[in-house]
Motif scaffolding. Structure first.
Motif, PDB file in Angstrom:
ATOM      1  N   PRO A 141     -12.488  17.281   5.621  1.00  0.00           N
ATOM      2  CA  PRO A 141     -11.156  17.121   6.230  1.00  0.00           C
ATOM      3  C   PRO A 141     -11.176  16.158   7.409  1.00  0.00           C
ATOM      4  CG  PRO A 141     -11.658  19.440   5.828  1.00  0.00           C
ATOM      5  CD  PRO A 141     -12.923  18.679   5.589  1.00  0.00           C
ATOM      6  N   ALA A 142     -10.082  15.459   7.579  1.00  0.00           N
ATOM      7  CA  ALA A 142      -9.969  14.476   8.652  1.00  0.00           C
ATOM      8  C   ALA A 142      -9.802  15.154  10.004  1.00  0.00           C
ATOM      9  CB  ALA A 142      -8.779  13.559   8.388  1.00  0.00           C
ATOM     10  N   ALA A 143     -10.216  14.451  11.052  1.00  0.00           N
ATOM     11  CA  ALA A 143     -10.010  14.943  12.412  1.00  0.00           C
ATOM     12  C   ALA A 143      -8.528  14.900  12.751  1.00  0.00           C
ATOM     13  CB  ALA A 143     -10.809  14.089  13.392  1.00  0.00           C
ATOM     14  N   ALA A 144      -8.163  15.616  13.761  1.00  0.00           N
ATOM     15  CA  ALA A 144      -6.757  15.676  14.168  1.00  0.00           C
ATOM     16  C   ALA A 144      -6.242  14.277  14.509  1.00  0.00           C
ATOM     17  CB  ALA A 144      -6.610  16.598  15.374  1.00  0.00           C
ATOM     18  N   GLY A 145      -5.071  13.970  14.017  1.00  0.00           N
ATOM     19  CA  GLY A 145      -4.448  12.681  14.313  1.00  0.00           C
ATOM     20  C   GLY A 145      -4.809  11.563  13.373  1.00  0.00           C
ATOM     21  N   VAL A 146      -5.756  11.781  12.454  1.00  0.00           N
ATOM     22  CA  VAL A 146      -6.150  10.758  11.489  1.00  0.00           C
ATOM     23  C   VAL A 146      -5.219  10.825  10.286  1.00  0.00           C
ATOM     24  CG1 VAL A 146      -7.973   9.925   9.962  1.00  0.00           C
ATOM     25  CG2 VAL A 146      -8.545  10.837  12.222  1.00  0.00           C
ATOM     26  N   GLY A 147      -4.566   9.718   9.966  1.00  0.00           N
ATOM     27  CA  GLY A 147      -3.604   9.676   8.877  1.00  0.00           C
ATOM     28  C   GLY A 147      -4.260   9.640   7.509  1.00  0.00           C
ATOM     29  N   ALA A 148      -3.428   9.763   6.476  1.00  0.00           N
ATOM     30  CA  ALA A 148      -3.916   9.786   5.101  1.00  0.00           C
ATOM     31  C   ALA A 148      -4.621   8.486   4.736  1.00  0.00           C
ATOM     32  CB  ALA A 148      -2.754  10.045   4.145  1.00  0.00           C
ATOM     33  N   GLU A 149      -4.067   7.345   5.169  1.00  0.00           N
ATOM     34  CA  GLU A 149      -4.658   6.058   4.825  1.00  0.00           C
ATOM     35  C   GLU A 149      -6.043   5.900   5.438  1.00  0.00           C
ATOM     36  OE1 GLU A 149      -3.770   1.238   5.186  1.00  0.00           O
ATOM     37  OE2 GLU A 149      -2.216   2.687   5.699  1.00  0.00           O
ATOM     38  N   ALA A 150      -6.158   6.183   6.734  1.00  0.00           N
ATOM     39  CA  ALA A 150      -7.442   6.039   7.413  1.00  0.00           C
ATOM     40  C   ALA A 150      -8.482   6.993   6.832  1.00  0.00           C
ATOM     41  CB  ALA A 150      -7.275   6.284   8.911  1.00  0.00           C
ATOM     42  N   HIS A 151      -8.051   8.204   6.512  1.00  0.00           N
ATOM     43  CA  HIS A 151      -8.965   9.206   5.965  1.00  0.00           C
ATOM     44  C   HIS A 151      -9.476   8.772   4.590  1.00  0.00           C
ATOM     45  CE1 HIS A 151      -9.669  13.699   4.747  1.00  0.00           C
ATOM     46  NE2 HIS A 151     -10.785  13.092   5.093  1.00  0.00           N
ATOM     47  N   ALA A 152      -8.555   8.363   3.723  1.00  0.00           N
ATOM     48  CA  ALA A 152      -8.931   7.964   2.368  1.00  0.00           C
ATOM     49  C   ALA A 152      -9.842   6.740   2.376  1.00  0.00           C
ATOM     50  CB  ALA A 152      -7.680   7.693   1.540  1.00  0.00           C
ATOM     51  N   GLY A 175      -4.542   7.213  -2.330  1.00  0.00           N
ATOM     52  CA  GLY A 175      -3.467   6.224  -2.322  1.00  0.00           C
ATOM     53  C   GLY A 175      -3.815   5.064  -3.230  1.00  0.00           C
ATOM     54  N   ILE A 176      -3.062   4.021  -3.117  1.00  0.00           N
ATOM     55  CA  ILE A 176      -3.266   2.829  -3.929  1.00  0.00           C
ATOM     56  C   ILE A 176      -2.799   1.620  -3.139  1.00  0.00           C
ATOM     57  CG2 ILE A 176      -1.019   2.796  -5.079  1.00  0.00           C
ATOM     58  CD1 ILE A 176      -4.386   2.231  -6.831  1.00  0.00           C
ATOM     59  N   GLY A 177      -3.429   0.504  -3.376  1.00  0.00           N
ATOM     60  CA  GLY A 177      -3.031  -0.735  -2.717  1.00  0.00           C
ATOM     61  C   GLY A 177      -2.997  -1.861  -3.722  1.00  0.00           C
ATOM     62  N   ALA A 178      -2.246  -2.898  -3.403  1.00  0.00           N
ATOM     63  CA  ALA A 178      -2.178  -4.075  -4.275  1.00  0.00           C
ATOM     64  C   ALA A 178      -1.970  -5.293  -3.397  1.00  0.00           C
ATOM     65  CB  ALA A 178      -1.046  -3.948  -5.288  1.00  0.00           C
ATOM     66  N   ALA A 179      -2.916  -6.212  -3.422  1.00  0.00           N
ATOM     67  CA  ALA A 179      -2.777  -7.441  -2.649  1.00  0.00           C
ATOM     68  C   ALA A 179      -1.653  -8.284  -3.235  1.00  0.00           C
ATOM     69  CB  ALA A 179      -4.094  -8.220  -2.665  1.00  0.00           C
ATOM     70  N   GLY A 180      -0.847  -8.878  -2.351  1.00  0.00           N
ATOM     71  CA  GLY A 180       0.214  -9.774  -2.808  1.00  0.00           C
ATOM     72  C   GLY A 180      -0.377 -11.123  -3.167  1.00  0.00           C
ATOM     73  N   SER A 181      -1.188 -11.142  -4.199  1.00  0.00           N
ATOM     74  CA  SER A 181      -2.001 -12.318  -4.523  1.00  0.00           C
ATOM     75  C   SER A 181      -1.800 -12.734  -5.967  1.00  0.00           C
ATOM     76  CB  SER A 181      -3.484 -12.007  -4.277  1.00  0.00           C
ATOM     77  OG  SER A 181      -4.316 -12.990  -4.829  1.00  0.00           O
ATOM     78  N   LEU A 182      -1.243 -13.923  -6.176  1.00  0.00           N
ATOM     79  CA  LEU A 182      -1.140 -14.461  -7.525  1.00  0.00           C
ATOM     80  C   LEU A 182      -2.514 -14.828  -8.074  1.00  0.00           C
ATOM     81  CD1 LEU A 182       2.045 -16.739  -7.326  1.00  0.00           C
ATOM     82  CD2 LEU A 182       1.847 -14.419  -8.212  1.00  0.00           C
ATOM     83  N   ALA A 183      -3.449 -15.147  -7.187  1.00  0.00           N
ATOM     84  CA  ALA A 183      -4.806 -15.486  -7.633  1.00  0.00           C
ATOM     85  C   ALA A 183      -5.439 -14.317  -8.373  1.00  0.00           C
ATOM     86  CB  ALA A 183      -5.671 -15.891  -6.441  1.00  0.00           C
ATOM     87  N   LEU A 184      -5.222 -13.111  -7.889  1.00  0.00           N
ATOM     88  CA  LEU A 184      -5.804 -11.936  -8.532  1.00  0.00           C
ATOM     89  C   LEU A 184      -5.126 -11.638  -9.862  1.00  0.00           C
ATOM     90  CD1 LEU A 184      -6.343  -9.607  -5.454  1.00  0.00           C
ATOM     91  CD2 LEU A 184      -8.041 -10.922  -6.713  1.00  0.00           C
ATOM     92  N   ILE A 185      -3.809 -11.852  -9.931  1.00  0.00           N
ATOM     93  CA  ILE A 185      -3.115 -11.697 -11.212  1.00  0.00           C
ATOM     94  C   ILE A 185      -3.672 -12.704 -12.214  1.00  0.00           C
ATOM     95  CG2 ILE A 185      -0.886 -11.993 -12.374  1.00  0.00           C
ATOM     96  CD1 ILE A 185       0.441 -10.810  -9.896  1.00  0.00           C
ATOM     97  N   GLY A 186      -3.889 -13.936 -11.753  1.00  0.00           N
ATOM     98  CA  GLY A 186      -4.478 -14.947 -12.619  1.00  0.00           C
ATOM     99  C   GLY A 186      -5.869 -14.562 -13.082  1.00  0.00           C
ATOM    100  N   ALA A 187      -6.674 -14.006 -12.174  1.00  0.00           N
ATOM    101  CA  ALA A 187      -8.027 -13.578 -12.538  1.00  0.00           C
ATOM    102  C   ALA A 187      -7.972 -12.501 -13.611  1.00  0.00           C
ATOM    103  CB  ALA A 187      -8.766 -13.070 -11.306  1.00  0.00           C
ATOM    104  N   GLY A 188      -7.026 -11.574 -13.495  1.00  0.00           N
ATOM    105  CA  GLY A 188      -6.882 -10.514 -14.491  1.00  0.00           C
ATOM    106  C   GLY A 188      -6.519 -11.065 -15.860  1.00  0.00           C
ATOM    107  N   THR A 209       0.823  -1.206   0.000  1.00  0.00           N
ATOM    108  CA  THR A 209       0.000   0.000   0.000  1.00  0.00           C
ATOM    109  C   THR A 209       0.859   1.258   0.000  1.00  0.00           C
ATOM    110  OG1 THR A 209      -0.094   0.006   2.430  1.00  0.00           O
ATOM    111  CG2 THR A 209      -1.855  -1.140   1.267  1.00  0.00           C
ATOM    112  N   PHE A 210       0.291   2.331  -0.526  1.00  0.00           N
ATOM    113  CA  PHE A 210       0.948   3.637  -0.510  1.00  0.00           C
ATOM    114  C   PHE A 210      -0.133   4.705  -0.491  1.00  0.00           C
ATOM    115  CE2 PHE A 210       2.827   7.276  -2.930  1.00  0.00           C
ATOM    116  CZ  PHE A 210       3.707   7.676  -1.937  1.00  0.00           C
ATOM    117  N   TYR A 211      -0.241   5.431   0.608  1.00  0.00           N
ATOM    118  CA  TYR A 211      -1.230   6.497   0.758  1.00  0.00           C
ATOM    119  C   TYR A 211      -0.523   7.813   1.027  1.00  0.00           C
ATOM    120  CZ  TYR A 211      -4.846   2.931   0.945  1.00  0.00           C
ATOM    121  OH  TYR A 211      -5.688   1.900   0.622  1.00  0.00           O
ATOM    122  N   PHE A 212      -1.145   8.913   0.582  1.00  0.00           N
ATOM    123  CA  PHE A 212      -0.482  10.213   0.730  1.00  0.00           C
ATOM    124  C   PHE A 212      -1.531  11.326   0.739  1.00  0.00           C
ATOM    125  CE2 PHE A 212      -0.656   8.795  -3.649  1.00  0.00           C
ATOM    126  CZ  PHE A 212      -1.206   9.877  -4.329  1.00  0.00           C
TER     127      PHE A 212
END
Length: 662
Positions: free
Chosen positions: A244-255, A200-213, A188-191
């Motif tokens: 806007p996110a509440a104080a202390g909430v990170g980019a990942e949780a907010h997104a 941000g963007i995420g990618a499961a470390g899953s060969l099953a999903l690559i196969g599905a694609g 994952t990478f959030y900003f």
């Protein structure tokens, strides 16, 4: 081969039925897990055909039609497992704490039988007399032809079995690494974007999903890439900046919070309108197909013509009789569901409405899904859109019946009842989705349609026996996001994204709190996508398209699921392009398809086995190893291993294809 063998080939055999049921049991378990994790399933016809050919090659009298029966039985796994797109909703709304066997078996079996019956009259119009491409049905037929007709085919059958095993082992090992915590399950990478936005963007470390694609293809892959851009490149940054996110909430949780509460509902609107417009466009060909089928049957009866073996369906009077008889257990099943609950006094009208809805909506859903399977393949057929429309119709219908006694307990019961009725209709739809695809394969290998239809019924009952215990095993081991999960052992519940959406829609319609504004925004986006798709297809003479349903799914599903699917589609496209001009190109492509199918089967079965280990051991992470690896380290390991495995197996497919074709 003599003329008698040609006119009456060996098709339904004890060994074929046994092998088909065995493959069905394995693939159904794999499908249940995959569908609950990512909301996607895969077509099992081709890998089942390869396994069948490899095992039945030991018998000299095995025929291509017998192999076809095996894959027909096993194909029920890839379809009937799709009922888990709805069933976990009964756990999420708190109606069930555990998955009962008989109600679940009954919903799957009754719906599956009706799915077979409803598509029998459509076979001539939509298969034998149609120009629909049926991509997966044609591919399965080609695999069967190559695998059983020639010496080279025998070699390819063995190579295909190797491909499935290599893919399964590779994906199982990667899943083991994630379970052991030495590899990341997700990258994952959030900003932050601007002063208050986030994405941000995420990618499961899953060969099953690559196969599905890879199996879905580049057209659906591009559509999902567009959906990713709309969701995470436009909607999430915009909506997070507006809230806007509440104080202390990170980019990942907010997104993620904004995406789950708002963007997903917009995605549901896109899926819904795209499905409605797609279905409206099918009205003319479906009506024409039914008329053609009835005309053919009438001519045969009046002229007294002998129908060729390859055109013999289950007799239409038997189809009607079985359909009517199936309404009896359907009514009993719905009445049992209502017994002893707050809706007991309304049981009679609710059962009547439920049975009528299953009868009418089931016919519509089976016809539409069958047509779409012929058009774009059963893996890409808009089952999600059908499920959305079905739950909206079911919730509105039962809500009207229960309005006179509405209260908190009644509303809760009505939501559960609507979900249960939808489960039966979805079983009808997905079996209809698969049945015509299988019948296309049968047409191309000179099979007997009625024998295939009987084989699919066998697969329906076999799959119906597997879905309840596997679903309960995963419920006890992991539980589901949004459910109470009081008896679940692991603290990592399965997402079950489709069931989340369906249960949310049911609660919203019956409770009167559905976020129609977000669905409306999604509907507008969907209309725009339908227009773009129309213009793209028209300007390119149908060479290019942008399926709106694929875009909507990518907006609705997590980016961690969609990203590897898109990657798999792109990799598959370039692999097929690289081997396309080679004499062994088609063989290499088929082997790659089997590797990707192995990816899905291996990872899914490993995780089903892991769920069993969690239950037996009583530990949420029984395989975890204590290491000093950081999250960044495990992500890097996952990335390196995935690149090595995928590129290595693609190269193996290319090399092995040349050896087989030599």
């Amino acid at each position: 081969m003599n003329s008698a063998a040609l006119s009456n080939p060996r098709e339904i055999t004890i060994r074929g039925i046994f092998l088909g049921i065995l493959i069905t049991l394995v693939f159904t378990a794999a499908q249940v897990y995959l569908g609950l994790k990512v909301g996607l399933t895969f077509a099992t016809s081709i890998p089942a055909a390869v396994i069948s050919m490899a095992l039945l090659s030991a018998f000299k009298n095995a025929t291509i039609q017998e192999n076809n029966i095996v894959q027909t039985i096993a194909s029920a796994a890839g379809t009937l497992a799709s009922v888990i797109f709805v069933l976990p909703g009964l756990l999420m709304v708190g109606w069930w704490a555990h998955v009962p066997f008989w109600p679940t078996f009954g919903a799957c079996a009754i719906g599956g039988v009706l799915g077979v019956m409803y598509t029998v009259p459509l076979r001539r119009a939509l298969v034998s007399q149609s120009t629909l491409p049926y991509p997966e049905g044609v591919a399965a037929a080609e695999v069967l032809k190559v695998g059983t007709a020639t010496r080279e085919g025998a070699k390819e059958g063995k190579a295909g079995l190797q491909a499935v095993l290599l893919g399964a082992i590779a994906s199982a090992v990667m899943a083991l690494g994630a379970a052991a915590k030495v590899m990341a399950a997700e990258l994952t990478f959030y900003f932050r974007t601007g002063a208050a936005g986030a994405t941000g963007i995420g990618a499961a470390g899953s060969l099953a999903l690559i196969g599905a694609g890879h199996l879905m293809g580049i057209t659906v892959g591009i559509a999902m890439l567009v959906g990713l851009v709309i969701a995470w490149g436009m909607l999430v940054p915009l909506l997070t900046s507006l809230a806007p996110a509440a104080a202390g909430v990170g980019a990942e949780a907010h997104a993620l919070a904004i995406w789950s509460k708002e963007v997903r509902m917009i995605g549901a609107g896109v899926i819904g309108v795209a499905a409605i417009i797609t279905l409206a466009g099918l009205a003319k060909p479906i009506i024409g197909g039914l008329k053609s089928a009835m005309d053919t049957a009438r001519r045969a009866k009046l002229d007294g013509a002998v129908i060729d073996r390859t055109e013999q369906d289950i007799p239409i009077f038997m189809v009607g009789l079985v359909t009517l008889l199936a309404m009896v257990p359907a009514g009993w099943l719905l009445a049992s569901f209502l017994q002893g609950g707050p809706l007991a006094e309304l049981a009679l009208p609710l059962v009547a409405v439920g049975v009528g809805y299953i009868l009418v909506a089931g016919i519509f859903a089976a016809a539409v899904c069958g047509y779409m399977a012929g058009l774009i393949g059963s893996s890409n057929s808009p089952v999600s859109g059908i499920a959305i429309l079905t739950i909206l119709g079911a919730a509105l219908t039962v809500g009207m019946v229960g309005r006179s006694v509405m209260g908190p307990e009644v509303a809760h019961a009505l939501i559960a009842y609507a979900l249960f009725v939808t489960t039966v209709v979805l079983a009808v739809a997905v079996i209809g989705n698969d049945n015509l695809q299988d019948l296309k394969t049968g047409q191309l290998v000179n099979a007997t349609p009625w024998k295939q239809q009987v084989a699919l019924l066998i697969g329906v009952f076999a799959g119906s026996c597997v879905v309840p215990p596997v679903l309960e095993l995963l419920n006890h081991a992991n539980g589901f996001v949004g459910a109470p999960n009081l008896d679940s052992i692991s603290d990592q519940p399965l997402a079950a994204p489709q069931a989340q959406l369906i249960s949310t829609l049911a609660k919203g319609v019956i409770g009167g709190k559905l976020e129609w504004d977000l669905l409306g925004y999604g509907a507008l986006i969907g209309l725009g996508l339908v227009l773009i798709n129309f213009l793209l297809k028209k300007s390119s003479n149908d060479k290019y398209s942008l399926p709106p349903l694929g875009v909507g799914l990518a907006i609705y599903l997590p980016s961690a699921v969609i990203t590897p699917v898109v990657l798999g589609a792109v990799l598959g496209y370039y692999f097929e392009k690289s081997v396309g001009n080679s004499p062994a190109g088609e063989t290499a492509k088929r082997l790659a398809v089997l590797i990707m199918s192995g990816f899905i089967v291996g990872e899914s079965l490993f995780n089903v086995a892991l769920a069993g280990l969690i239950v037996v051991s009583g530990e949420g992470e029984p395989l975890a190893i204590a290491t000093s690896l950081t999250e960044a380290h495990t992500m890097l390991i996952s990335l390196v291993v995935a690149v090595f495995v995928v590129t290595g197996l693609y190269r193996w497919a290319g090399k092995r294809g040349k050896e087989v074709a030599a």
